[in-house]
Design an enzyme around this catalytic site. Structure first.
Site, mmCIF file in Angstrom:
data_model
loop_
_atom_site.group_PDB
_atom_site.id
_atom_site.type_symbol
_atom_site.label_atom_id
_atom_site.label_comp_id
_atom_site.label_asym_id
_atom_site.label_seq_id
_atom_site.Cartn_x
_atom_site.Cartn_y
_atom_site.Cartn_z
ATOM 1 N N LYS A 171 -6.976 -4.677 -2.836
ATOM 2 C CA LYS A 171 -7.557 -5.304 -1.655
ATOM 3 C C LYS A 171 -8.472 -4.331 -0.929
ATOM 4 O O LYS A 171 -8.351 -3.121 -1.091
ATOM 5 C CB LYS A 171 -6.463 -5.821 -0.710
ATOM 6 C CG LYS A 171 -5.602 -4.740 -0.086
ATOM 7 C CD LYS A 171 -4.504 -5.370 0.760
ATOM 8 C CE LYS A 171 -3.683 -4.342 1.486
ATOM 9 N NZ LYS A 171 -4.369 -3.614 2.542
ATOM 10 N N ASP A 224 0.777 -1.244 0.000
ATOM 11 C CA ASP A 224 0.000 0.000 0.000
ATOM 12 C C ASP A 224 0.812 1.301 0.000
ATOM 13 O O ASP A 224 0.473 2.242 0.729
ATOM 14 C CB ASP A 224 -0.969 0.020 1.190
ATOM 15 C CG ASP A 224 -1.886 -1.188 1.246
ATOM 16 O OD1 ASP A 224 -1.965 -1.935 0.246
ATOM 17 O OD2 ASP A 224 -2.520 -1.394 2.293
ATOM 18 N N CYS A 234 -2.109 -1.929 7.955
ATOM 19 C CA CYS A 234 -2.031 -2.987 6.941
ATOM 20 C C CYS A 234 -0.747 -3.807 7.037
ATOM 21 O O CYS A 234 -0.782 -5.030 6.876
ATOM 22 C CB CYS A 234 -2.192 -2.392 5.553
ATOM 23 S SG CYS A 234 -3.837 -1.672 5.296
#
Length: 182
Positions: A78, A16, A111
């Site tokens: 995601k 990310d 995350c």
């Protein structure tokens, strides 16, 4: 279980590092630069990589400094905070046959943390690259690194990964990777 990182048994996992998220990170530029070094070295040394993007419609895609280093077939969208909540990512990891995961990305305490905890639960050997992860606050980053270490992840630096992937000086690969270190 080997304690040293092996180029033939590891996979680089970049989580990310996205356009709208990166500017809010404390030391985000450093994390981006180190993820770029890791991706460049992985490409040179034929270490596979996997990249996740959390809700790219809202947060954007991977930052430009990384996007030209990423094979688009290795990018997975995601919605879950943990990458392991996505079946396609789990499947790609299993297919890779790699058991050492080198992890960088954002945010360390969300995350990255949740992914690392799940990877450890699945039996992977996880190396979190401390100078290639970032959070909005240093407190959150440090707490997450401490928790990951307590749970069994090894905390490393970009240079540690590069030198362990190389294993020796004087080779053509060493000469190719050396500019990333200098």
């Amino acid at each position: 279980m080997a304690h040293r990182i092996s180029a033939t048994n590891s996979l680089l996992f970049v989580i990310d590092v996205q356009e709208k998220l990166a500017p809010a990170m404390s030391n985000g530029e450093t994390a981006i630069a180190n993820n770029a070094k890791l991706l460049q070295a992985a490409n040179l040394l034929e270490v596979p990589s996997l990249v996740s993007e959390q809700y790219p419609q809202g947060i954007g895609h991977s930052v430009k400094a990384l996007s030209n280093l990423i094979d688009e077939t290795c990018v997975f969208e995601k919605m879950t905070f943990s990458c392991m909540g996505e079946g396609a990512i789990q499947q790609r990891l299993a297919q890779s046959g790699r058991h050492q995961l080198i992890v960088g990305g954002m945010e360390t305490h969300v995350c990255v943390l949740q992914t690392v905890l799940d990877l450890l639960d699945e039996g992977y050997q996880v190396f979190v690259v401390a100078d290639a992860v970032a959070s909005r606050t240093m407190d959150n980053k440090e707490l997450a690194l401490a928790r990951m270490r307590q749970c069994g992840a090894q905390i490393v630096s970009t240079e540690m990964v590069l030198f362990e992937w190389l294993g020796r000086a004087g080779t053509d690969q060493f000469k190719q990777v050396l500019p990333l270190i200098k």
